[in-house]
Design an enzyme around this catalytic site. Sequence first.
Site, PDB file in Angstrom:
ATOM      1  CG  HIS A 180      -1.879   0.765   1.201  1.00 20.89           C
ATOM      2  ND1 HIS A 180      -2.317   1.907   0.604  1.00 20.89           N
ATOM      3  CD2 HIS A 180      -3.533   1.056   2.000  1.00 20.89           C
ATOM      4  CE1 HIS A 180      -3.468   2.508   0.917  1.00 20.89           C
ATOM      5  NE2 HIS A 180      -3.962   2.187   1.826  1.00 20.89           N
ATOM      6  CG  HIS A 240      -3.904   0.465  -8.787  1.00 19.99           C
ATOM      7  ND1 HIS A 240      -5.498   0.270  -7.943  1.00 19.99           N
ATOM      8  CD2 HIS A 240      -3.604   1.762  -7.696  1.00 19.99           C
ATOM      9  CE1 HIS A 240      -5.526   0.777  -6.965  1.00 19.99           C
ATOM     10  NE2 HIS A 240      -4.651   1.990  -6.487  1.00 19.99           N
ATOM     11  CG  ASP A 278       2.733   4.617  -3.819  1.00 18.63           C
ATOM     12  OD1 ASP A 278       2.969   6.047  -3.370  1.00 18.63           O
ATOM     13  OD2 ASP A 278       2.171   3.721  -3.081  1.00 18.63           O
TER      14      ASP A 278
HETATM   15  N1  COA Z   1       5.780  -6.646  -9.857  1.00 20.89           N
HETATM   16  C1  COA Z   1       5.371  -7.982 -10.034  1.00 20.89           C
HETATM   17  N2  COA Z   1       4.780  -8.862 -10.919  1.00 20.89           N
HETATM   18  C2  COA Z   1       3.553  -7.916 -10.489  1.00 20.89           C
HETATM   19  C3  COA Z   1       3.193  -6.385 -10.018  1.00 20.89           C
HETATM   20  C4  COA Z   1       4.479  -5.787  -9.593  1.00 20.89           C
HETATM   21  N3  COA Z   1       5.015  -4.965  -9.121  1.00 20.89           N
HETATM   22  N4  COA Z   1       2.775  -6.596  -9.218  1.00 20.89           N
HETATM   23  C5  COA Z   1       1.121  -7.230 -10.190  1.00 20.89           C
HETATM   24  N5  COA Z   1       2.244  -8.053 -10.598  1.00 20.89           N
HETATM   25  C6  COA Z   1       2.057  -9.704 -11.642  1.00 20.89           C
HETATM   26  C7  COA Z   1       1.440 -10.714 -10.467  1.00 20.89           C
HETATM   27  O1  COA Z   1       2.398 -11.341  -9.413  1.00 20.89           O
HETATM   28  C8  COA Z   1       0.822 -11.461 -10.689  1.00 20.89           C
HETATM   29  O2  COA Z   1       1.301 -12.331 -11.744  1.00 20.89           O
HETATM   30  P1  COA Z   1       0.503 -13.829 -12.065  1.00 20.89           P
HETATM   31  O3  COA Z   1      -0.221 -13.821 -12.653  1.00 20.89           O
HETATM   32  O4  COA Z   1       1.746 -13.951 -13.225  1.00 20.89           O
HETATM   33  O5  COA Z   1       0.824 -14.268 -10.344  1.00 20.89           O
HETATM   34  C9  COA Z   1       0.078 -10.166 -11.986  1.00 20.89           C
HETATM   35  O6  COA Z   1       0.498  -9.479 -12.346  1.00 20.89           O
HETATM   36  C10 COA Z   1      -1.278 -10.080 -10.992  1.00 20.89           C
HETATM   37  O7  COA Z   1      -1.207  -9.465  -9.369  1.00 20.89           O
HETATM   38  P2  COA Z   1      -1.696  -9.602  -8.557  1.00 20.89           P
HETATM   39  O8  COA Z   1      -0.529  -9.519  -6.729  1.00 20.89           O
HETATM   40  O9  COA Z   1      -2.675 -10.808  -7.906  1.00 20.89           O
HETATM   41  O10 COA Z   1      -2.595  -8.336  -8.199  1.00 20.89           O
HETATM   42  P3  COA Z   1      -3.370  -7.509  -7.370  1.00 20.89           P
HETATM   43  O11 COA Z   1      -4.234  -6.641  -8.090  1.00 20.89           O
HETATM   44  O12 COA Z   1      -3.521  -8.241  -5.985  1.00 20.89           O
HETATM   45  O13 COA Z   1      -2.255  -6.041  -6.709  1.00 20.89           O
HETATM   46  C11 COA Z   1      -0.712  -5.097  -6.071  1.00 20.89           C
HETATM   47  C12 COA Z   1      -2.219  -5.300  -6.830  1.00 20.89           C
HETATM   48  C13 COA Z   1      -0.708  -3.052  -5.658  1.00 20.89           C
HETATM   49  C14 COA Z   1      -0.314  -5.324  -4.487  1.00 20.89           C
HETATM   50  C15 COA Z   1       0.093  -5.367  -6.888  1.00 20.89           C
HETATM   51  O14 COA Z   1      -0.050  -5.156  -8.357  1.00 20.89           O
HETATM   52  C16 COA Z   1       1.241  -4.939  -6.723  1.00 20.89           C
HETATM   53  O15 COA Z   1       1.647  -5.599  -5.200  1.00 20.89           O
HETATM   54  N6  COA Z   1       2.500  -4.277  -6.502  1.00 20.89           N
HETATM   55  C17 COA Z   1       3.633  -3.598  -5.814  1.00 20.89           C
HETATM   56  C18 COA Z   1       3.060  -2.771  -4.539  1.00 20.89           C
HETATM   57  C19 COA Z   1       2.460  -1.462  -4.586  1.00 20.89           C
HETATM   58  O16 COA Z   1       3.048  -0.742  -5.571  1.00 20.89           O
HETATM   59  N7  COA Z   1       1.711  -1.303  -4.342  1.00 20.89           N
HETATM   60  C20 COA Z   1       1.021   0.412  -4.712  1.00 20.89           C
HETATM   61  C21 COA Z   1      -0.328   0.384  -5.119  1.00 20.89           C
HETATM   62  S1  COA Z   1      -1.173   1.791  -4.965  1.00 20.89           S
END
Ligand code: COA
Length: 383
Positions: free
Chosen positions: A226, A274, A325
């Site tokens: 987050h 996201h 971010d």
């Molecule tokens: N880096 C690498 N791979 C990523 C990624 C990232 N930042 N964000 C998503 N992915 C990939 C996942 O590994 C997953 O791949 P897979 O299907 O091969 O396993 C796919 O994209 C879906 O990701 P998922 O984590 O299930 O999506 P989500 O909707 O649950 O997650 C976040 C959203 C924000 C938690 C996720 O994108 C993330 O962890 N981002 C990094 C943290 C961040 O920047 N947070 C600030 C948010 S405003």
Amino acid sequence: MSQVPNTDEIKKGLAGVVVDYTAISKVNPDSNSLLYRGYPVQELAARCSVEEVAYLLWHGDLPTPEQLADFERRERAGRSLDPLLKHVVDELPAGTHPMDVCRTAASVHGARHPKAEDSSREANLEKALELFAAMPAVVAYDQRRRRGQEPVEPRDDLGYAANFLWMAFGEEAAPEVLHAFEVSMILYAEHSFNASTFTARVVTSTLSDLHSAVTAAIGALKGPLHGGANEAVMETFEKIGIRADETHEQAKARAKAWMDAALAEKKKIMGFGHRVYKHGDSRVPTMKAALDDLIAFYGRPEILGLYDGLEQAMDEAKGIKPNLDYPTGPAYHLMGFDIPTFTPLFVASRIVGWTAHVIEQLENNSLIRPLSAYNGPDERHLD
Ligand code: COA
């Protein structure tokens, strides 16, 4: 209706679940747009102050000049570092994470509040404004004490954003820096039912108080999935190495190589992706433009090289776009903030959104209490 959970209906992470109405902001991932009380956030960032946006989010409409003057007067009157908060911060070890300092400060602010038990709309608006006015002093003081610097008294001739920078650095910010900071504060202020806001609403739904909701929300924001991502972005830049003598192209090539290697190792890259936006975060173009101004102002093309290299490599490899971010990390670095202070800056701004949601939740409350599907041992008995 049966309370036995249907496991086919489990929505891990509540993904895609609509839990309630909100009139505060609208996130539209299809059109990549974000509205605060109906206004596109880009328009607000271009033309309004942080104070006007806070008023809008809390009250539903932009203030009249008289309302704004009264609001600013009250905000400016609450900026000094409360002696109790200063004492509490001083008692914490210098190595305490600034997010833990913020969380503690929010809790202390509530514990000694004369209207601690009053959750009326009027009292909550008052508490929200007081907390919003007080948090910059805590964030600025904490960064200064970790640097061994004396605190800087607030100035009531400056707006919220200008005074925040003044208290953090002890000098007036250049217009380019002030603009970028103000834009970041406006973009961070509100974003519907994100994890920390939902946390605030869950706490409020039990009829607990506003400060408890904000304290819990700060805990949720701390995590790197987050708010903590803005710090992690800058740590990535530092891991790759910021080389002031490098051109944009040289920095970009190194960043691309780093990203390709990190993705090959299946690493999660902070600042990308996201839960709601799958084609790009609506707030990024506005913040990226502010970052570009900062890069030009400070003459730091190598930072842009790293930014572009990571973004391009991620897009080519996985089609995943940056979130807010991503540009705020390097922007706060260029402004001179220490990395651990980045998420507390987000806190200072998001206090507005959290407290607007606390007030909205109470207007039509229902205890938030989902079900779970049990998958532990079958019933068993003591011998
Ligand atoms: N880096 C690498 N791979 C990523 C990624 C990232 N930042 N964000 C998503 N992915 C990939 C996942 O590994 C997953 O791949 P897979 O299907 O091969 O396993 C796919 O994209 C879906 O990701 P998922 O984590 O299930 O999506 P989500 O909707 O649950 O997650 C976040 C959203 C924000 C938690 C996720 O994108 C993330 O962890 N981002 C990094 C943290 C961040 O920047 N947070 C600030 C948010 S405003």
